[in-house]
Enzyme design. Structure first.
Site, PDB file in Angstrom:
ATOM      1  N   SER A 254     -44.330  50.124  57.058  1.00 28.35           N
ATOM      2  CA  SER A 254     -43.940  51.504  57.330  1.00 28.35           C
ATOM      3  C   SER A 254     -43.997  52.269  56.013  1.00 28.35           C
ATOM      4  O   SER A 254     -44.134  51.669  54.949  1.00 28.35           O
ATOM      5  CB  SER A 254     -42.516  51.541  57.871  1.00 28.35           C
ATOM      6  OG  SER A 254     -41.646  51.059  56.862  1.00 28.35           O
ATOM      7  N   LYS A 255     -43.867  53.589  56.128  1.00 30.42           N
ATOM      8  CA  LYS A 255     -43.884  54.406  54.913  1.00 30.42           C
ATOM      9  C   LYS A 255     -42.751  53.997  53.985  1.00 30.42           C
ATOM     10  O   LYS A 255     -42.900  53.941  52.777  1.00 30.42           O
ATOM     11  CB  LYS A 255     -43.727  55.881  55.283  1.00 30.42           C
ATOM     12  CG  LYS A 255     -45.030  56.534  55.599  1.00 30.42           C
ATOM     13  CD  LYS A 255     -45.015  58.012  55.200  1.00 30.42           C
ATOM     14  CE  LYS A 255     -46.374  58.621  55.457  1.00 30.42           C
ATOM     15  NZ  LYS A 255     -46.377  59.626  56.508  1.00 30.42           N
ATOM     16  N   ARG A 256     -41.589  53.735  54.614  1.00 29.22           N
ATOM     17  CA  ARG A 256     -40.424  53.381  53.794  1.00 29.22           C
ATOM     18  C   ARG A 256     -40.640  52.080  53.042  1.00 29.22           C
ATOM     19  O   ARG A 256     -40.318  51.954  51.869  1.00 29.22           O
ATOM     20  CB  ARG A 256     -39.185  53.276  54.679  1.00 29.22           C
ATOM     21  CG  ARG A 256     -38.103  54.206  54.211  1.00 29.22           C
ATOM     22  CD  ARG A 256     -36.767  53.871  54.771  1.00 29.22           C
ATOM     23  NE  ARG A 256     -36.151  52.748  54.091  1.00 29.22           N
ATOM     24  CZ  ARG A 256     -35.108  52.124  54.589  1.00 29.22           C
ATOM     25  NH1 ARG A 256     -34.608  52.484  55.750  1.00 29.22           N
ATOM     26  NH2 ARG A 256     -34.558  51.131  53.922  1.00 29.22           N
ATOM     27  N   MET A 259     -42.687  52.573  50.060  1.00 26.75           N
ATOM     28  CA  MET A 259     -41.937  53.145  48.926  1.00 26.75           C
ATOM     29  C   MET A 259     -41.109  52.057  48.245  1.00 26.75           C
ATOM     30  O   MET A 259     -41.011  52.001  47.023  1.00 26.75           O
ATOM     31  CB  MET A 259     -40.978  54.236  49.402  1.00 26.75           C
ATOM     32  CG  MET A 259     -41.614  55.259  50.280  1.00 26.75           C
ATOM     33  SD  MET A 259     -41.849  56.788  49.420  1.00 26.75           S
ATOM     34  CE  MET A 259     -40.213  57.453  49.573  1.00 26.75           C
TER      35      MET A 259
END
Ligand code: GLU
Length: 496
Positions: A254-256, A259
């Site tokens: 996921s994007k998270r 990060m």
């Protein structure tokens, strides 16, 4: 196998990541292996998601990975243009053809009406989809309404009953109940085609033989196949590649998650990997094996090996967890496989980046002694940068070897000094034997004696191989550092 025409068709909507790099790699391998063509097609039909600079990042990423294309927006080719935003008229013409043949229809429903229908369906626990209101408007009537300026889209007329059978090279036959399919929009109200129409049209016109893409496209795969069938076109071989899972193996990236990876100095984005000191050979090797294998033990592959050995039949449709430990391992292997001049050129920018003034000639001497220990290129300045320092920073306590007193260490150091100053030149061959003899004579452990020498000359507790390092630092500097260290140990600790 006949020469394959394979396209990599990214949308310029964000950073190029491992998933797209892997698709591009497999495309490239299939094209090269069969003597075919690797085509780059930019799928920028969705202007809302367009990200400035993303296309350039894709081109840079592909170049860096060594995946050069035969036809593409920057190169041209016989089947261009290769950017979908430049092919609008083509899609309009094909959309009209579908409408005239009864495979698509103009839909005049307002967004408000569609929204109300959807809400009603959801309330009644139905699958939300188009309710068919405009499906059977006669073409003359539709044309008349269009002429009068009525807002409209074009929808594909999906069969309502029966099944659609599609064939994926990895998954075999997939049978879909047509009642689960929707009358998908293929041209929006602004006249722009959607990817769902543009991709099949382009694949046909560009004579694509194999479509390799992520399995996120499986749900709309029947639509794409139906569009080919509606036109009476031969379908390409469809290959939906496995999904990548988070390193934990639990769920998709996921994007998270992406990060969070950055905090650990990891990334799934190609441009970051480059900056982090990974080399393209390692990326290629690593992603090649995320969804493909040659046998159960070979793991070191260069691009040319892969061209020879790759095969669609050995692709694995199961999801693959992204394994960064493996990546580090591959990066180390491929770094060790580089020639010294090549590796020197690649580590050079990392020294410059850290503000270390480097002389390429000297750097080339350092490369062989750090090559073994590099996991990323970015490690190089930490491992070898100190060799460029004019002075070393040492404290007296660092000079005192384990289990010795200051005086004992001082005496060892003086003995070392005697040995080193007698050498006309400091090379591994010349320095090692007398130093070993000294260790014997003094009766201390090698680690204690070499430790003192290492700290005095390099200012560090750990360093690349000591004598090679001393050779690069040079006799004069080595001797003066030993003298400084002796002076330092001659004073009581608290005076230093
Ligand atoms: N433009 C699509 C994407 O970026 C490509 C899908 C396909 O290869 O058909 O995922």
């Amino acid at each position: 196998m006949k020469p394959a025409r394979v396209r990599f068709a990214p949308s310029p909507t964000g950073h190029m990541h491992l998933g797209s790099a892997r698709t591009a790699l497999y495309d490239y391998l299939l094209a090269k292996q069969t003597g075919g063509q690797f085509i780059l097609r930019i799928e920028d039909t969705d202007q809302k998601r367009y990200v400035e600079g993303a296309e350039q990042e894709l081109l840079d990423g592909l170049h860096w990975l060594g995946l050069d294309w035969d036809e593409g927006p920057d190169k041209g080719g016989a089947f261009g243009p290769y950017r979908q935003s430049e092919r609008k008229e083509i899609y309009q013409q094909y959309a009209r053809q579908l409408v005239e043949a009864g495979h698509a229809f103009y839909c005049f429903c307002t967004p408000e009406r569609l929204q109300a229908v959807r809400e009603e369906q959801i309330r009644n626990k139905f699958h939300a989809k188009y309710d068919g209101t405009c499906r059977n408007i006669p073409l003359e009537e539709a044309d008349h309404r269009i002429k009068n300026g009525e807002n409209h889209v074009v929808r594909f007329k999906t069969p309502k009953t029966g099944t659609t059978i599609v064939h994926d090279h990895l998954r075999g036959e997939i049978v879909v109940d047509n009642s689960t399919l929707d009358d998908y929009i293929i041209v929006k109200s602004d006249g722009l085609a959607l990817y769902h129409l543009a991709a099949p049209v382009d694949d046909h016109l560009m004579k694509i033989t194999h479509v390799l893409r992520g399995s996120e496209w499986l749900p709309t795969f029947p639509l794409h196949s139906l569009i080919h069938k509606a036109f009476g076109w031969e379908e390409p071989v469809w290959v939906h590649l496995s999904v990548f899972l988070k390193p934990s193996g639990k769920g998709k990236m996921s994007k998270r998650e992406a990060m969070d990876l950055a905090k650990d100095g990891k990334s799934i984005f190609i441009k970051d990997l480059r900056e982090l000191g990974y080399i393209p050979e390692a990326v290629v090797n690593w992603i090649a094996l995320m969804g493909w294998s040659y046998d159960d033990h070979t793991e070191f592959f260069l691009l040319d090996d892969l061209i020879e050995k790759f095969s669609l039949d050995k692709l694995n449709p199961s999801p693959a967890a992204i394994n960064f430990t493996k990546f580090d391992h591959f990066n180390g292997l491929h770094i060790r496989n580089l020639s010294i001049p090549d590796l020197t050129n690649r580590i050079h920018p990392f020294f410059v980046e850290k503000g270390i003034e480097v002389n390429l000639e000297k750097l080339e001497k350092i490369t062989p002694i750090i090559q073994e220990r590099l996991q990323t290129l970015d490690d190089a300045p930490d491992l070898g940068g100190f060799i460029f320092d004019e002075d070393v920073e040492v404290t007296a306590s660092e000079l005192v070897a384990k289990n010795t007193t200051q005086l004992e260490s001082l005496n060892i150091l003086k003995e070392i000094y005697q040995v080193i100053t007698q050498l006309p030149q400091i090379t591994h061959e010349m320095a090692e034997p007398p130093m070993r003899e000294l260790v014997e004579k003094l009766g201390y452990k090698p680690g204690q004696v070499f430790g003192i020498l290492r700290v005095a000359v390099t200012g560090r507790m750990v360093s690349p191989p000591l004598f090679e390092t001393m050779e690069i630092i040079g006799r004069e500097k080595v001797i003066s550092r030993l003298e400084d260290a002796i002076k330092m140990l001659e004073k009581p600790l608290e005076q230093n």
